[in-house]
Every structure is written in C-alpha cells, then in structure tokens.
Write a protein that holds these residues in place. Structure first.
Motif, short mmCIF file in Angstrom:
data_model
loop_
_atom_site.label_atom_id
_atom_site.label_comp_id
_atom_site.label_asym_id
_atom_site.label_seq_id
_atom_site.Cartn_x
_atom_site.Cartn_y
_atom_site.Cartn_z
N ILE A 163 0.63 0.84 -17.99
CA ILE A 163 0.72 2.27 -18.32
C ILE A 163 0.96 3.15 -17.10
CG2 ILE A 163 -0.79 1.92 -20.31
CD1 ILE A 163 -3.02 3.28 -18.77
N GLY A 164 0.93 2.56 -15.91
CA GLY A 164 1.18 3.34 -14.71
C GLY A 164 -0.09 3.62 -13.91
N ARG A 165 0.09 4.05 -12.66
CA ARG A 165 -1.04 4.29 -11.77
C ARG A 165 -1.81 5.57 -12.13
NH1 ARG A 165 0.02 -0.72 -10.33
NH2 ARG A 165 1.11 -1.07 -8.36
N VAL A 182 -10.47 1.38 -7.86
CA VAL A 182 -10.33 1.59 -6.41
C VAL A 182 -9.16 0.78 -5.84
CG1 VAL A 182 -12.04 -0.22 -5.91
CG2 VAL A 182 -11.55 1.54 -4.21
N ALA A 183 -8.94 -0.43 -6.35
CA ALA A 183 -7.82 -1.24 -5.86
C ALA A 183 -6.48 -0.61 -6.22
CB ALA A 183 -7.91 -2.67 -6.42
N VAL A 184 -6.43 0.06 -7.37
CA VAL A 184 -5.21 0.75 -7.78
C VAL A 184 -4.92 1.89 -6.79
CG1 VAL A 184 -4.10 2.08 -9.61
CG2 VAL A 184 -5.58 0.16 -10.19
N ILE A 185 -5.96 2.61 -6.38
CA ILE A 185 -5.79 3.71 -5.42
C ILE A 185 -5.29 3.18 -4.08
CG2 ILE A 185 -6.99 5.56 -4.18
CD1 ILE A 185 -8.93 5.73 -6.54
N HIS A 186 -5.85 2.06 -3.63
CA HIS A 186 -5.38 1.44 -2.39
C HIS A 186 -3.91 1.04 -2.51
CE1 HIS A 186 -9.19 1.69 -0.66
NE2 HIS A 186 -9.69 0.49 -0.93
N SER A 187 -3.53 0.52 -3.66
CA SER A 187 -2.14 0.10 -3.85
C SER A 187 -1.18 1.29 -3.76
CB SER A 187 -1.98 -0.61 -5.21
OG SER A 187 -2.72 -1.80 -5.24
N VAL A 188 -1.60 2.42 -4.32
CA VAL A 188 -0.76 3.61 -4.26
C VAL A 188 -0.55 4.04 -2.81
CG1 VAL A 188 -0.62 6.07 -4.85
CG2 VAL A 188 -1.41 4.42 -6.55
N ILE A 218 -1.34 17.67 -9.96
CA ILE A 218 -0.26 18.48 -9.40
C ILE A 218 0.63 17.67 -8.45
CG2 ILE A 218 0.28 20.45 -7.91
CD1 ILE A 218 -2.23 21.81 -8.97
N PHE A 219 0.00 16.92 -7.55
CA PHE A 219 0.75 16.31 -6.45
C PHE A 219 1.02 14.82 -6.60
CE2 PHE A 219 -1.36 19.99 -4.39
CZ PHE A 219 -0.23 20.65 -3.93
N LEU A 220 0.14 14.11 -7.27
CA LEU A 220 0.27 12.65 -7.30
C LEU A 220 1.37 12.24 -8.28
CD1 LEU A 220 -1.10 10.29 -5.88
CD2 LEU A 220 -2.58 10.03 -7.87
N GLU A 221 2.38 11.60 -7.74
CA GLU A 221 3.51 11.16 -8.56
C GLU A 221 3.35 9.68 -8.92
OE1 GLU A 221 7.01 11.93 -6.33
OE2 GLU A 221 6.60 14.08 -6.08
N GLU A 222 3.93 9.31 -10.04
CA GLU A 222 3.92 7.91 -10.43
C GLU A 222 4.82 7.11 -9.48
OE1 GLU A 222 2.38 5.12 -11.60
OE2 GLU A 222 2.00 6.44 -13.29
N VAL A 223 4.30 5.98 -9.00
CA VAL A 223 5.04 5.15 -8.04
C VAL A 223 5.24 3.78 -8.65
CG1 VAL A 223 5.08 4.24 -5.69
CG2 VAL A 223 3.91 6.39 -6.17
N PRO A 224 6.47 3.25 -8.62
CA PRO A 224 6.69 1.89 -9.13
C PRO A 224 5.88 0.89 -8.34
CG PRO A 224 8.62 2.66 -7.92
CD PRO A 224 7.71 3.84 -8.07
N SER A 225 5.42 -0.15 -9.00
CA SER A 225 4.55 -1.13 -8.36
C SER A 225 5.27 -1.99 -7.35
CB SER A 225 3.90 -2.03 -9.41
OG SER A 225 4.90 -2.70 -10.16
N ALA A 226 6.60 -2.07 -7.48
CA ALA A 226 7.37 -2.87 -6.51
C ALA A 226 8.78 -2.33 -6.44
CB ALA A 226 7.39 -4.34 -6.93
#
Length: 488
Positions: A106-108, A149-155, A227-235
């Motif tokens: 579903i996305g970050r 938390v691991a998802v945040i680190h990945s972003v 507002i600021f956090l954009e969706e980022v592809p995982s790879a």
C-alpha cells in the motif's frame, strides 16, 4: 579508528566484490545531490515519535510502579518497571516485518501515518492507566504500532544517496537524543508547578502530561508528513557501472542486474549482513540496558549502590544526555563520517561500551563519601562531582550510540542490490528490536537480584554487563573485517 585513505567507490549493486587492485579502479566523484529538506524534516519529526514513546517513561517508571503499590519491597520495583519497558519492544518485534510487507503493498506513507496515529493514542492510554494490566495493554499496543520504524529507516535510504548522507544522517540521528530532553520534567506536574498546573485531573493522573506532550509531537509529525513526505518507490533501476578490468587493464561495463530482492536466508549467508545483524543486536542490547540500569542506579538508595535521585533529577540527567547527544550529532558527526572509514568508526564506537558501566559504581562511592550521616544530605562539592561524573558517563554513551547511524550507512553500502536494501535493513532492525525486547526486563531483574542478595557486593550486574560489552566489541570487529572500505 583511523581515516580511510583508499578512494575506491563501490557500487551498491555489487558491494561484496572487492577489487584486488584498488589503484586500478576509476574513482569518479559523483555530483552532490541536493537534500530534500522538506521530506527530511518531516521524516525526522516522524522518527522522533518512536523513541519518545519508548523512553519518555524511563525517568518516572519506577515511581509509577511504586504508586501502583505492586510491592512493599523497593528492590523489586525494578522487576515491574523492566516488564513494562520490555512489553513495548516485544510487541514492536512481532510487528516489524508485517509493517514492512504492508508498506510494499500500500506504500510507505499510509503505513507511517497509521503507525504514528496508533502510537500517539496508545501513549495517551498509558498516561491514563491506573493498574499494571492497563499499563501493559497500552505498552503492548504501542509497540505493535511502532513496528513501522524499519519502514521509516527505508524511506531515509530512498531519499538520500552517498553524496548527501553525511549531512542527512547526523540530522536524522538527532531524533534519539532529543527525546531525552523532555524526559522526567512533566511527571507529577500538579505538585511541581501548582500555580500553573495545579488541576485536579493532573493530580489524579500525574503521568498524563508527558504522554500528552508525546501525543502532540506525534500529531505534528503527521501534519508535516502529510504536507512534505512523498511516496517513494521501494526500488529503482540501477545504472551500469564503469569499471577497469584488472587483468586486461581495459574499460568494460557491467550490465545492470535485475532488481530482485534476496531471501532472508541468502542475505544472512552474506558475511557482512549477518555481522551487522549480530553486532546490531549487541549494540541495541547494551544501549537499552544502560538506559534502564542508569535510571535504576539513579533511583536506588545510596546504601543500595545508587544515587537516590528523584524523578526530576533523573529527568535532568537524561536531558543532559540529550543535549550532549544533539551537540555531538550536529557538530562533529558529519566530520567523522567524511574523515573515517565507516566500519572502523562503527567498531571504535562499540569498543567504548565497557567504560560507561564501570563509571557508575565510582559515582556511588563518591556519593557515599560525601553523605552526611546526620542529615542524610549530600554536600555541595559532592553534588558537583556527581553531576560532572554523570555528564562524563553520558557523553561516553552518546559516543557509543553514534554506531546507530553508522550502522545504517553500512547496511546501505553493503546491501547486495537496491531491491534488497529494505530487506537488509529489516534484518538488522529486527535484530536490534529483538535485543530491545528483553534487555529492560533482564537488566532490571539482574540489578534487583544483585542488590537484594548482595551478589558480588551488589555488583553482579556490573560484571555481566562489562562482559557483554567486550563480546559486543568482538562482534563489531567482524563488521570491520567483512565490510567494504568507505569514505563518508
């Protein structure tokens, strides 16, 4: 820790292929990538929520357990406080991989926001708790939501690269020490600040205010993130990497590898990944154990080997720790990352861990020597010496904890390909969370048993923790041996 002199750049798609002749490689310095400042700021606020939720109770948890009248024996308070502290991390451990899998579907952004909202609400529940059962339920649910938390680190890894991570990592690393700046100041506010906060509600719920402040910070994080956090592809696809063939001395191009994540078993078969996971486990165990045992040490009576500090004094100590950590992160972290080889710096930081534990009994000896037996008060000189000693020992721990952001760099640089970065980071974070899940309970129980039965003069906990610290040093050397050499 020595400066990294070799200038070879290793691509993340094949970091384990060490060059036999580094001088033959072409070192082409990449252009600096501007930092996405808005995304980084939002990510830092979002990341701040987890350590605040986990550690904001440390200064007053022993007092909280005492207020619940769970036992008449002060030496057993540590058992219950350790149980409360561990419950959060155990739940986080159980949910960390599930959150990572959901984020791939579903996305970050949705995962990060859902986790923070849940964590904020359960933190309020903790502040409104009136029994051990309700405390444990609140902490358990909070841990489940904090598994993102691991998802945040990945972003963070996805929005930075090798050219700007030496700037981004110190800023991101501020999130852990800053939570201590809030610690302990706002428990029992009605009795501390009766003119301003003398409300009956705060008298009935003396630990609600610090939890409410954590809730507000979480809401700010959600607002900024929206507002600021954009969706980022995982790879993202990798470009071809120019290399020089060492045998023929002619340029060739390595074709881009298909971006397929490796399985957990295959990743763990890579020496550097398994070494980072094991060393991360030791690092997290030592750091969490020190946080817990430091609070217990400060809270315990002087005759029992502690300092007999109040919750406010413990909060001031942790605030000092936060200020020191923030100063180190802002002032010297970037320089260290640019100057020293990452793996050597990581090993050096972990090698300091025995010394913070060894200093604590010395502080107790100072307190014993300066204690007035008639009044039961400490002299002015003794108090000054104790605060100097506390500042010193906390400075050592903050140097040790620089290993956390360096670990993130090492994971990124040594992941076998881009698609496996999240999985590699997840393995290391899982190992850290696993250590954090039982460290509070183990070390608090060990401290209580050592004191209650006077084992090794009440210092059995110290002997064990110093031994574990030396084992941690040994595991960090494996990271140094297997990692590619890097320049920050």
């Amino acid at each position: 820790m020595t400066p990294a002199n070799d200038t070879a750049n290793y691509d993340e798609t094949c970091p384990l292929l060490h060059a036999h002749n580094p001088e033959a490689q072409i070192a082409e310095k990449p252009k600096y990538t501007p930092l996405p400042k808005g995304q980084l700021a939002a990510l830092c606020i979002v990341r701040l929520v987890d350590p605040i939720a986990f550690t904001q109770l440390f200064p007053y948890v022993n007092e909280f357990m005492n207020d619940l009248h769970l036992t008449d024996d002060p030496s057993k308070i540590g058992f219950y406080s350790g149980l409360v502290e561990s419950t959060f991390a155990v739940s986080q451990l159980c949910s960390i991989y599930q959150w990572a899998k959901i984020s791939d579907v579903i996305g970050r952004r949705p995962v990060i926001f859902l986790g923070i909202i849940g964590l904020a609400i359960t933190t309020l529940m903790f502040g409104l708790s009136k029994s051990l059962a309700s405390v444990l339920v609140a902490r358990c649910l909070g841990g489940l939501f904090s598994g993102n938390v691991a998802v945040i680190h990945s972003v963070l890894g996805e929005i930075t690269d090798s050219t700007n991570q030496v700037v981004a990592l110190p800023i991101y690393g501020l999130t852990w020490p800053l939570d201590h700046l809030l610690a302990g100041t706002f428990s029992h506010p009605a009795s501390k600040y009766p003119e301003i906060l003398g409300f009956q509600f705060l008298k009935d719920y003396p630990y609600f205010l610090p939890c409410f402040i954590a809730f507000v910070i979480a809401m700010i994080g959600i607002f900024l993130g929206f507002i600021f956090l954009e969706e980022v592809p995982s790879a993202t696809p990798r470009k071809a990497v120019p290399l020089i063939q060492t045998m023929a001395n002619r340029a060739t191009t390595v074709p881009a590898l298909p971006e397929k994540p490796l399985s957990v078993s295959k990743l763990l078969s890579i020496p550097i990944i398994s070494a980072l996971a094991l060393s991360g486990f030791m690092l997290s165990y030592l750091a969490t154990s020190f946080d817990v045992v430091f609070v217990l040490f400060c809270y315990s009576p002087i005759e029992s080997g502690g300092l007999a500090f109040s919750a406010s004094q413990i909060g001031y100590s942790l605030a000092t720790s936060g200020a020191i950590g923030a100063t180190i992160q802002l002032c010297i972290m970037s320089y260290l990352l640019r100057t020293f080889d990452s793996a050597k710096m990581y090993s050096f930081c972990i090698s300091i861990w025995p010394y913070p534990f060894l200093v604590l009994p010395i502080l107790n000896l100072i307190a014993r020597a300066g204690l007035d037996e008639t009044t039961g008060e400490l002299g002015t000189t003794t108090v000054a010496l104790l605060w100097v000693g506390i500042a010193f020992v906390l400075m050592l721990t903050k140097v040790c904890c620089l290993a956390y952001p360096v670990s993130m760099i090492l994971v990124k640089e040594n992941a076998p390909n881009a698609a496996s970065l999240g999985q590699s980071n997840g393995i290391v974070q899982f190992a850290m969370c696993f250590a954090r899940s039982f460290a509070p309970f183990v070390v608090s129980a060990l401290f209580s048993i050592s004191s209650e039965y006077n084992l090794l003069g009440g210092q059995l906990w110290l002997v064990i923790m110093v031994t574990v610290s030396f084992l941690g040093m040994k595991t960090s050397r494996k990271v140094e041996q297997n990692s590619v050499r890097t320049i920050g």
